[in-house]
Design a protein around this motif. Structure first.
Motif, short mmCIF file in Angstrom:
data_model
loop_
_atom_site.label_atom_id
_atom_site.label_comp_id
_atom_site.label_asym_id
_atom_site.label_seq_id
_atom_site.Cartn_x
_atom_site.Cartn_y
_atom_site.Cartn_z
N THR A 162 0.91 -1.31 0.08
CA THR A 162 -0.12 -0.02 -0.20
C THR A 162 0.84 1.25 -0.01
N TYR A 163 2.23 1.09 -0.66
CA TYR A 163 3.08 1.99 -0.27
C TYR A 163 3.94 2.43 -1.65
N ARG B 36 14.28 -2.78 15.65
CA ARG B 36 13.76 -4.16 14.87
C ARG B 36 14.91 -5.07 14.69
N HIS C 218 7.04 6.03 11.81
CA HIS C 218 6.54 7.18 11.73
C HIS C 218 5.53 7.36 13.17
N ASP D 247 7.00 8.29 4.53
CA ASP D 247 8.29 8.45 4.06
C ASP D 247 8.27 9.53 2.94
#
Ligand code: ARG
Length: 224
Positions: free
Chosen positions: A11-12, A75, A118, A155
């Protein structure tokens, strides 16, 4: 041939999105395909919610995650990242010319995708803003257009894509690159016990950087 199962949250754009033919396409996908070609591996791609990518990787549903994912210290405790393949930054968008600084967004509703850098950054650094979590960036953008949100934080390369199609929107303040939150660039994640795949991917990344393939893919998806 070796099989490498990639997962991504499509979705990016321009990193990954679903095409009208229902295929996952984008910079990350072309990059992964080039790596697979170099490794003579068979690659598959699945679409998943962003916040489920790392848990399902650990669960062995697939072998690697390529999803515009920032290499962050947090992460890196759970997964192993390849070396960075893209230098990243993040920025807020809102109604064009309405807000100049983050301070002016006090009490405003800013949308972002669940599990992203974010979201974490906004909650920690801008408690004066109301952060609204979405299952996908697509839905956050829809709500921004519908007036249910005042802004979206994402981003920079992706935000620029949204701005192209939405001339009524513009950026707010400067892009953020705080390495504590946004890490050292985008990387491909594998399970920490899969050092074999990690070194293959790193080797292939070096090779497609050296022979110009990575630059070609960059130019295709990030046209100036
Ligand atoms: N394919 C996506 N939806 N990616 C969202 C990535 C957002 C951000 N770069 C992060 O690593 O958290």
């Amino acid at each position: 041939a070796e099989k490498i199962r990639f997962a991504s949250s499509a979705t990016y754009p321009p990193f990954e999105s679903m095409s009208s033919e229902n295929q996952i396409v984008g910079f990350d996908i072309d990059l992964a395909k080039a790596l697979c070609q170099h490794l003579k591996a068979d690659c598959t791609f699945t679409n998943n919610a962003f916040d489920s990518l790392i848990p399902a990787l650990k669960f062995r549903r697939y072998d690697a995650v390529i999803s515009g994912m920032d290499i962050t210290p947090e992460r890196s405790k759970q997964v192993a990242f390849t070396r960075p393949y893209y230098a990243n930054s993040a920025i807020v968008i809102a109604a064009k010319d309405k807000y100049q600084t983050m301070a002016e967004l006090k009490g405003k509703r800013i949308g972002m995708e669940n599990g992203t850098t974010h979201q974490r950054y906004m909650q920690d650094k801008h408690p004066e803003v109301i952060t609204v979590a979405y299952d996908s960036y697509q839905n956050a953008i829809l709500d921004l257009k519908n007036g249910r949100l005042d802004g979206v934080f994402g981003d920079t390369a992706v935000v620029n894509e949204w701005l192209k199609e939405n001339p009524q929107l513009g950026t707010v303040d400067k892009a953020v690159t705080d390495p504590q939150y946004f890490g050292v660039g985008l990387g491909i994640a594998v399970r920490p016990d899969n050092q074999a795949l990690l070194s293959k991917l790193n080797g292939a990344l070096d090779a497609i950087t050296a022979d110009g393939t990575l630059k070609k893919i960059n130019d295709k998806w990030f046209a100036k």
